[in-house]
Enzyme design. Structure first.
Site, PDB file in Angstrom:
ATOM      1  N   CYS A  45       3.735  -0.866 -12.239  1.00  0.00           N
ATOM      2  CA  CYS A  45       4.052  -0.031 -13.080  1.00  0.00           C
ATOM      3  C   CYS A  45       5.291  -0.350 -14.094  1.00  0.00           C
ATOM      4  O   CYS A  45       6.130   0.394 -14.299  1.00  0.00           O
ATOM      5  CB  CYS A  45       4.410   1.379 -12.324  1.00  0.00           C
ATOM      6  SG  CYS A  45       5.532   0.982 -11.010  1.00  0.00           S
TER       7      CYS A  45
ATOM      8  N   GLU B  63       1.701  -2.462   4.356  1.00  0.00           N
ATOM      9  CA  GLU B  63       3.008  -2.287   3.872  1.00  0.00           C
ATOM     10  C   GLU B  63       4.072  -2.883   4.718  1.00  0.00           C
ATOM     11  O   GLU B  63       3.948  -2.829   5.772  1.00  0.00           O
ATOM     12  CB  GLU B  63       3.262  -0.587   4.104  1.00  0.00           C
ATOM     13  CG  GLU B  63       4.748  -0.288   3.810  1.00  0.00           C
ATOM     14  CD  GLU B  63       5.005  -0.978   2.400  1.00  0.00           C
ATOM     15  OE1 GLU B  63       4.288  -0.825   1.356  1.00  0.00           O
ATOM     16  OE2 GLU B  63       6.375  -1.478   2.057  1.00  0.00           O
TER      17      GLU B  63
ATOM     18  N   GLY C 260       0.409   5.102  -0.299  1.00  0.00           N
ATOM     19  CA  GLY C 260      -1.018   5.242  -0.296  1.00  0.00           C
ATOM     20  C   GLY C 260      -1.852   5.777  -1.425  1.00  0.00           C
ATOM     21  O   GLY C 260      -3.056   6.010  -1.311  1.00  0.00           O
ATOM     22  N   GLY C 261      -1.313   5.611  -2.698  1.00  0.00           N
ATOM     23  CA  GLY C 261      -2.165   6.319  -3.935  1.00  0.00           C
ATOM     24  C   GLY C 261      -3.209   5.306  -3.938  1.00  0.00           C
ATOM     25  O   GLY C 261      -4.537   5.792  -4.154  1.00  0.00           O
ATOM     26  N   LYS C 262      -3.245   4.081  -4.485  1.00  0.00           N
ATOM     27  CA  LYS C 262      -4.130   3.207  -4.535  1.00  0.00           C
ATOM     28  C   LYS C 262      -5.092   3.269  -3.244  1.00  0.00           C
ATOM     29  O   LYS C 262      -6.336   3.237  -3.434  1.00  0.00           O
ATOM     30  CB  LYS C 262      -3.725   2.058  -4.811  1.00  0.00           C
ATOM     31  CG  LYS C 262      -2.689   1.492  -5.778  1.00  0.00           C
ATOM     32  CD  LYS C 262      -3.200   2.098  -7.206  1.00  0.00           C
ATOM     33  CE  LYS C 262      -1.881   1.999  -8.227  1.00  0.00           C
ATOM     34  NZ  LYS C 262      -0.612   2.634  -7.940  1.00  0.00           N
TER      35      LYS C 262
ATOM     36  N   ALA D 241       0.916  -1.249  -0.046  1.00  0.00           N
ATOM     37  CA  ALA D 241       0.030   0.079   0.060  1.00  0.00           C
ATOM     38  C   ALA D 241       0.844   1.260   0.018  1.00  0.00           C
ATOM     39  O   ALA D 241       0.465   2.266  -0.618  1.00  0.00           O
ATOM     40  CB  ALA D 241      -0.939  -0.164   1.126  1.00  0.00           C
TER      41      ALA D 241
HETATM   42  C1  LIG Z   1       4.214  -0.295  -6.205  1.00  0.00           C
HETATM   43  S1  LIG Z   1       4.589  -0.017  -4.619  1.00  0.00           S
HETATM   44  C2  LIG Z   1       3.106   0.312  -4.170  1.00  0.00           C
HETATM   45  C3  LIG Z   1       2.448   1.809  -4.348  1.00  0.00           C
HETATM   46  C4  LIG Z   1       1.180   2.151  -3.561  1.00  0.00           C
HETATM   47  N1  LIG Z   1       0.077   1.024  -4.164  1.00  0.00           N
HETATM   48  C5  LIG Z   1       0.441   3.247  -4.219  1.00  0.00           C
HETATM   49  O1  LIG Z   1      -0.357   3.361  -4.890  1.00  0.00           O
HETATM   50  O2  LIG Z   1       0.958   4.479  -3.498  1.00  0.00           O
HETATM   51  C6  LIG Z   1       4.955  -1.540  -4.011  1.00  0.00           C
HETATM   52  C7  LIG Z   1       4.942  -1.882  -2.710  1.00  0.00           C
HETATM   53  O3  LIG Z   1       5.155  -2.966  -1.933  1.00  0.00           O
HETATM   54  C8  LIG Z   1       5.963  -3.138  -1.193  1.00  0.00           C
HETATM   55  N2  LIG Z   1       6.801  -4.421  -1.016  1.00  0.00           N
HETATM   56  C9  LIG Z   1       8.053  -4.628  -1.555  1.00  0.00           C
HETATM   57  N3  LIG Z   1       8.262  -5.970  -1.199  1.00  0.00           N
HETATM   58  C10 LIG Z   1       7.149  -6.577  -0.920  1.00  0.00           C
HETATM   59  C11 LIG Z   1       6.779  -7.989  -0.568  1.00  0.00           C
HETATM   60  N4  LIG Z   1       7.595  -8.833  -0.503  1.00  0.00           N
HETATM   61  N5  LIG Z   1       5.389  -8.025  -0.117  1.00  0.00           N
HETATM   62  C12 LIG Z   1       4.651  -7.091  -0.123  1.00  0.00           C
HETATM   63  N6  LIG Z   1       4.892  -5.783  -0.357  1.00  0.00           N
HETATM   64  C13 LIG Z   1       6.050  -5.600  -0.883  1.00  0.00           C
HETATM   65  C14 LIG Z   1       7.111  -1.916  -1.343  1.00  0.00           C
HETATM   66  O4  LIG Z   1       7.400  -1.816  -0.158  1.00  0.00           O
HETATM   67  C15 LIG Z   1       6.030  -1.121  -1.955  1.00  0.00           C
HETATM   68  O5  LIG Z   1       5.399  -0.021  -0.900  1.00  0.00           O
END
Ligand SMILES: C[S@@+](CC[C@H](N)C(=O)[O-])C[C@H]1O[C@@H](n2cnc3c(N)ncnc32)[C@H](O)[C@@H]1O
Length: 467
Positions: free
Chosen positions: A237, A140, A120-122, A117
């Site tokens: 992304c 997170e 927090g955008g989504k 998360a």
């Molecule tokens: C693409 S970003 C999320 C962006 C967020 N959803 C937003 O819209 O603001 C991916 C997220 O997955 C977390 N992450 C990294 N490794 C992970 C894992 N093994 N399991 C779950 N989450 C993980 C990262 O810390 C990061 O916050």
């Protein structure tokens, strides 16, 4: 803007993926990224006159240029979130899935999990898009990223959101619990190269392989959490088939059916979003030469396999006890619809307001997860005094008749520098600092001075220019 120095292997991959469209794609990467915001429907105040709308999200708008958001009190108040436009396509996916499930209206709260998360955008988009009676757990795993998630959720101000800090596998006790699981997966970030040139330096074929394997592990822990007939939305992304294609295949091999979205169509569809077909699965890719946004991928699945039916193990919250009824009288005037909330005290004495309609679901989340915060953080009793929490000031459930002071933009920014303002005509005691009608936080007027209760970690550090 300078052309990006793209890795040769990435260029070759995109030439193969895009064929004759590749030069347009490469040219788009050399243009400045569009700037977009998404409004908080519960905190009106942003003037959108003259702004171009984001076609797939009714609260999304493009700005003609990038302002210094830190210096906008409306941003600090949670009136909008700065979000890249392509990722707002999630709003349409929600509208076409759980948004259509009328059965949830007031009957049974919808339970949603945003597993990856931060920042927090989504999550803020989901909070505003899900049916009103929903519980949204925003998780997170990386500890250092939890505070920014907490801050953005607090600013957004919704009482139905839980923020947790867990590894995906810790959710196992909530198998079959969620109607919607959102996996915005950590990925190779190819779609962010224009916006964040640092991502180019981090890219390598080995990193892509690592990301794909990590996504596989995340999906394996997430799939059991979805209830039968429930939804799983996967997004990244990146343009990378090794990640997106593989993840979709994994889902259709493990009890999920791909759910195509109905997007405004012409041959390439009117929004410019590209349909990408991988076997029986379809996903939707935004490319920067076809949409005003970055490289976002989204695909929707519905669980066909049967799922465990979760049962409540406890009746009350494990981590809080009911507040003494004598204190409830002090708490209720802070909330607009106080009778819709119950009040709970945590072991550290902090008080939570919990929506009664969601109590049963929140008790189950509380029983299953150790590291989480839920409900509205109301504050703390210190002897006979009640110290209101900053999150309460930002809550959209806050009563509208509390004493407060309307600050000018300059005063509001000095409030966010955590300076003590001089307010000679303000009433004594606890006051809300407000800007254009939106609460910013608490102050306490002692007569000769006004103490500023902004949390110190929220203080803006940049210099405030003279206006
Ligand atoms: C693409 S970003 C999320 C962006 C967020 N959803 C937003 O819209 O603001 C991916 C997220 O997955 C977390 N992450 C990294 N490794 C992970 C894992 N093994 N399991 C779950 N989450 C993980 C990262 O810390 C990061 O916050």
């Amino acid at each position: 803007m300078q052309a990006l120095n793209l890795p040769a292997a990435f260029e070759a991959q995109m030439q193969q993926q895009l064929g004759p469209d590749y030069p347009a794609f490469a040219a788009a990467l050399a243009t400045p990224p569009p700037v977009s915001i998404r409004l908080n429907p519960r905190k009106p105040g942003v003037d959108t006159a003259g702004l171009l709308p984001v076609p797939w999200c009714e609260t999304g708008f493009y700005l003609p240029e990038r302002p210094v958001f830190t210096l906008d009190p409306l941003f600090q108040a949670g009136a909008y979130y700065v979000q890249e436009a392509s990722s707002m396509l999630l709003a349409e996916a929600v509208r076409q899935t759980v948004g259509r499930q009328k059965a949830y209206d007031g009957q049974r709260p919808l339970k949603a999990l945003d597993l990856c998360a931060a920042p927090g955008g989504k999550s803020t988009l989901l909070a505003s898009t899900l049916p009103p009676y929903s519980v949204l757990v925003c998780n997170e795993v990386i500890r250092s990223r939890v505070p920014v998630l907490r801050e953005n959720i607090d600013k957004w101000g919704y009482a139905n959101v839980v923020v947790s800090h867990h590894d995906p596998e810790d959710f196992a006790p909530l198998a079959g619990f969620f109607d919607l699981v959102m996996i915005d997966a950590p990925c190779s970030g190819e779609g962010l190269f224009r916006k964040d040139p640092k991502a180019v330096g981090e890219w390598s074929p080995e990193h892509v392989t690592l990301c794909a394997a990590r996504q596989g592990r995340i999906l394996a822990h997430s799939a059991p959490l979805v209830t039968e007939d429930g939804w799983l939305i996967y997004s990244t992304c990146t343009y990378n088939d090794a990640e997106n294609g593989q993840a979709m295949q994994w889902l259709s091999d493990h009890g999920f059916k791909n759910h195509p979205l109905d997007l405004p169509a012409d041959s390439g569809n009117a929004w410019g979003v590209t349909e990408r077909v991988f076997g029986d699965n379809v996903g939707y890719q935004c490319y920067p030469h076809r949409v005003q946004g970055e490289g976002f991928f989204i695909s929707v699945f519905r669980k066909t396999a049967s799922a465990a039916v979760p049962v409540a193990k406890t009746r009350g919250f494990k981590s809080a006890r009911l507040v003494h009824h004598k204190q409830v009288g002090t708490l209720k005037p802070y909330l607009r619809n106080a009778d819709e909330f119950s009040f709970w005290q945590k072991p550290n004495d902090e008080i939570l307001a919990v929506p009664i309609a969601l109590e049963k679901e929140l008790v189950m989340v509380d029983g299953a997860l150790r590291s989480k915060g839920f409900g509205i953080e109301m504050g703390l009793f210190k002897g006979p005094d009640f110290l209101p929490n900053h999150a309460l000031a930002l809550s959209t459930e806050l009563a509208s008749n509390l004493p407060g002071v309307d600050l000018t933009r300059d005063e509001a920014l000095h409030y966010f520098k955590k300076e003590n303002l001089v307010l000679p005509n303000a009433p004594r005691g606890w006051l809300l600092a407000r800007y254009e009608g939106l609460p910013l936080g608490w102050m306490k007027n002692l007569g000769n001075r006004t103490n500023n209760y902004l949390p110190k970690d929220w203080r803006i550090r940049m210099e405030i220019p003279e206006f």
